[in-house]
Design a protein around this motif. Structure first.
Motif, PDB file in Angstrom:
ATOM      1  N   ASP A 340       0.698 -40.371  -0.296  1.00  0.00           N
ATOM      2  CA  ASP A 340       0.542 -40.503  -1.740  1.00  0.00           C
ATOM      3  C   ASP A 340      -0.848 -41.093  -2.005  1.00  0.00           C
ATOM      4  OD1 ASP A 340       0.587 -41.055  -4.429  1.00  0.00           O
ATOM      5  OD2 ASP A 340       2.475 -42.170  -4.383  1.00  0.00           O
ATOM      6  N   PRO A 341      -1.747 -40.358  -2.682  1.00  0.00           N
ATOM      7  CA  PRO A 341      -3.094 -40.876  -2.924  1.00  0.00           C
ATOM      8  C   PRO A 341      -3.101 -42.162  -3.744  1.00  0.00           C
ATOM      9  CG  PRO A 341      -2.688 -38.916  -4.257  1.00  0.00           C
ATOM     10  CD  PRO A 341      -1.553 -39.023  -3.287  1.00  0.00           C
ATOM     11  N   ASN A 342      -2.011 -42.390  -4.506  1.00  0.00           N
ATOM     12  CA  ASN A 342      -1.922 -43.638  -5.261  1.00  0.00           C
ATOM     13  C   ASN A 342      -1.663 -44.841  -4.349  1.00  0.00           C
ATOM     14  OD1 ASN A 342      -2.138 -42.831  -8.152  1.00  0.00           O
ATOM     15  ND2 ASN A 342      -0.395 -41.540  -7.598  1.00  0.00           N
ATOM     16  N   GLU A 343      -1.146 -44.586  -3.160  1.00  0.00           N
ATOM     17  CA  GLU A 343      -0.873 -45.662  -2.208  1.00  0.00           C
ATOM     18  C   GLU A 343      -1.986 -45.814  -1.173  1.00  0.00           C
ATOM     19  OE1 GLU A 343       2.657 -46.635  -4.041  1.00  0.00           O
ATOM     20  OE2 GLU A 343       1.685 -47.668  -2.376  1.00  0.00           O
ATOM     21  N   LEU A 344      -2.922 -44.872  -1.160  1.00  0.00           N
ATOM     22  CA  LEU A 344      -4.003 -44.893  -0.166  1.00  0.00           C
ATOM     23  C   LEU A 344      -5.136 -45.785  -0.660  1.00  0.00           C
ATOM     24  CD1 LEU A 344      -5.152 -43.867   2.465  1.00  0.00           C
ATOM     25  CD2 LEU A 344      -5.902 -41.799   1.289  1.00  0.00           C
ATOM     26  N   ILE A 345      -5.194 -46.991  -0.123  1.00  0.00           N
ATOM     27  CA  ILE A 345      -6.218 -47.972  -0.489  1.00  0.00           C
ATOM     28  C   ILE A 345      -7.076 -48.250   0.736  1.00  0.00           C
ATOM     29  CG2 ILE A 345      -6.650 -50.315  -1.321  1.00  0.00           C
ATOM     30  CD1 ILE A 345      -3.950 -50.152  -2.776  1.00  0.00           C
ATOM     31  N   ILE A 346      -8.360 -47.985   0.644  1.00  0.00           N
ATOM     32  CA  ILE A 346      -9.247 -48.089   1.799  1.00  0.00           C
ATOM     33  C   ILE A 346      -9.793 -49.490   1.988  1.00  0.00           C
ATOM     34  CG2 ILE A 346     -11.402 -47.226   2.791  1.00  0.00           C
ATOM     35  CD1 ILE A 346     -10.773 -44.513   1.576  1.00  0.00           C
ATOM     36  N   VAL A 347     -10.126 -50.169   0.893  1.00  0.00           N
ATOM     37  CA  VAL A 347     -10.677 -51.530   0.994  1.00  0.00           C
ATOM     38  C   VAL A 347      -9.566 -52.536   0.704  1.00  0.00           C
ATOM     39  CG1 VAL A 347     -12.315 -53.185   0.033  1.00  0.00           C
ATOM     40  CG2 VAL A 347     -13.012 -50.818   0.380  1.00  0.00           C
ATOM     41  N   ARG A 348      -9.154 -53.252   1.739  1.00  0.00           N
ATOM     42  CA  ARG A 348      -8.157 -54.324   1.609  1.00  0.00           C
ATOM     43  C   ARG A 348      -8.758 -55.594   2.214  1.00  0.00           C
ATOM     44  NH1 ARG A 348      -2.896 -52.726   0.456  1.00  0.00           N
ATOM     45  NH2 ARG A 348      -2.474 -50.493   0.587  1.00  0.00           N
TER      46      ARG A 348
END
Length: 349
Positions: A340-348
């Motif tokens: 899900d692109p809404n759940e794909l977070i690259i910077v954490r």
């Protein structure tokens, strides 16, 4: 009307007829005592009188009464025959009814057996679907856990190619705008921006091995045949196929999460590369210098604020609209199946 209903109606009608006959028989039998009494009275009169006329009259009366009794016997016999016939009909109809009820019960038994078999089959199918959903849920959780474990610092590898024999692009302005927007983002310390200029084909693998990037950004020219334009040793254009790019992504760093093709006609490359990386951005047609710069700069700004890939992509389109650049439908986002692109977070951070 079913055969069962027909047989039941016939039996009911026959029984009603049988009752009428029995009533008729009882009526006829009820007349017998009266006639016998008359005969006895006449016989008694004959025994007491000496009158020849009276005797003859009583004998005639006895004859009439005996004839009436004979008629009653005949009627009762006829009624008995009818009763016997109807009783036989009722027995026959009841047998037919019994056979038909048995046949219907067998049909119901077969239908119930089929229903139970179908129900069991559906339950197995539902159970299989639930198992598959459970496996998909577990896989999604596994992917999300992997995404949660991203490194504190990510690297964006910007690879530019501007061959001498191709129309010149302002790629340096694009790189400067991206770097500036990353610098202004909330988590700027979590994003390392690396550049490679005058990129040749083999430079791609070398740069990926050196930098181990999380995001690869291709900036330059593309062809309508799903090719990226790099440079040869003389600085002129060298076309590299989509298949070569996909093979490169497959064979290099496992840390690559996103490939950004900021080149014309690159949607086919983006579609193909998500077999091996989580997400990719490509262009559905040609894209102008300014549109490429504005969209990319805002995209990386959103990434630097810790937003999802989907949010960053939508903000890039919003930036084009705010600037009045009519190319918002040119960029296209693709993700790997199951993500899900809404759940794909690259910077954490």
């Amino acid at each position: 009307m079913s055969l069962i209903d027909t047989y039941r109606r016939t039996i009911k009608r026959k029984k009603e007829e049988l009752n009428r006959l029995r009533n008729s028989k009882a009526t006829e039998l009820g007349k017998i005592p009266s006639h016998k009494k008359k005969i006895l009275l006449a016989q008694a009169t004959i025994g007491r009188t000496k009158s020849t006329a009276t005797i003859n009259s009583k004998y005639r009366e006895i004859g009439r009464e005996e004839k009436k009794l004979a008629d009653i016997d005949k009627k009762v016999a006829d009624i008995d025959k009818k009763i016997a016939r109807i009783e036989g009909d009722i027995i026959a109809e009841e047998k037919k009814l019994g056979r038909e009820v048995e046949r219907e019960q067998k049909k119901r038994d077969v239908a119930e057996k089929k229903r139970l078999a179908d129900s069991e089959k559906r339950m197995k199918e539902v159970s299989g679907m639930l198992n598959r959903h459970s496996e998909m849920h577990q896989e999604t959780n596994r992917v999300l856990e992997e995404l949660k474990n991203l490194p504190e610092e990510i690297t964006v590898l910007f690879m530019a190619s501007n061959p001498l024999d191709a129309p010149q692009l302002r790629l340096d302005e694009e790189a400067r705008a991206i770097q500036e927007m990353i610098r202004k983002s909330e988590h700027r310390d979590s994003v390392s921006f690396k550049t490679r200029w005058a990129t040749r084909a083999l430079d791609v693998i070398q740069a990926i091995n050196e930098e181990n990037p999380t995001i690869i950004h291709f900036s330059g020219h593309g062809s309508e045949d799903d090719e990226i334009v790099f440079q040869d040793n003389q600085g002129n254009a060298k076309l590299v196929s989509k298949e070569a790019i996909v093979q490169t992504m497959m064979s290099t760093s496992d840390e690559i999460k996103l490939v950004f093709f900021n080149t014309c006609f690159s949607y086919g490359q983006a579609q193909a590369v998500v077999q091996h990386v989580d997400a990719a951005i490509g262009m559905t047609t040609t894209i102008g210098d300014e549109a490429a710069r504005v969209f990319a700069a805002q995209f990386y700004s959103a990434i630097g604020f810790g937003l999802s890939v989907k949010k960053a992509f939508e903000q890039g389109k919003a930036a084009l609209m705010l600037e009045g650049i009519p190319e918002k439908d040119t960029p296209e986002l693709y993700v790997k199946d199951g993500l899900d692109p809404n759940e794909l977070i690259i910077v954490r951070p």
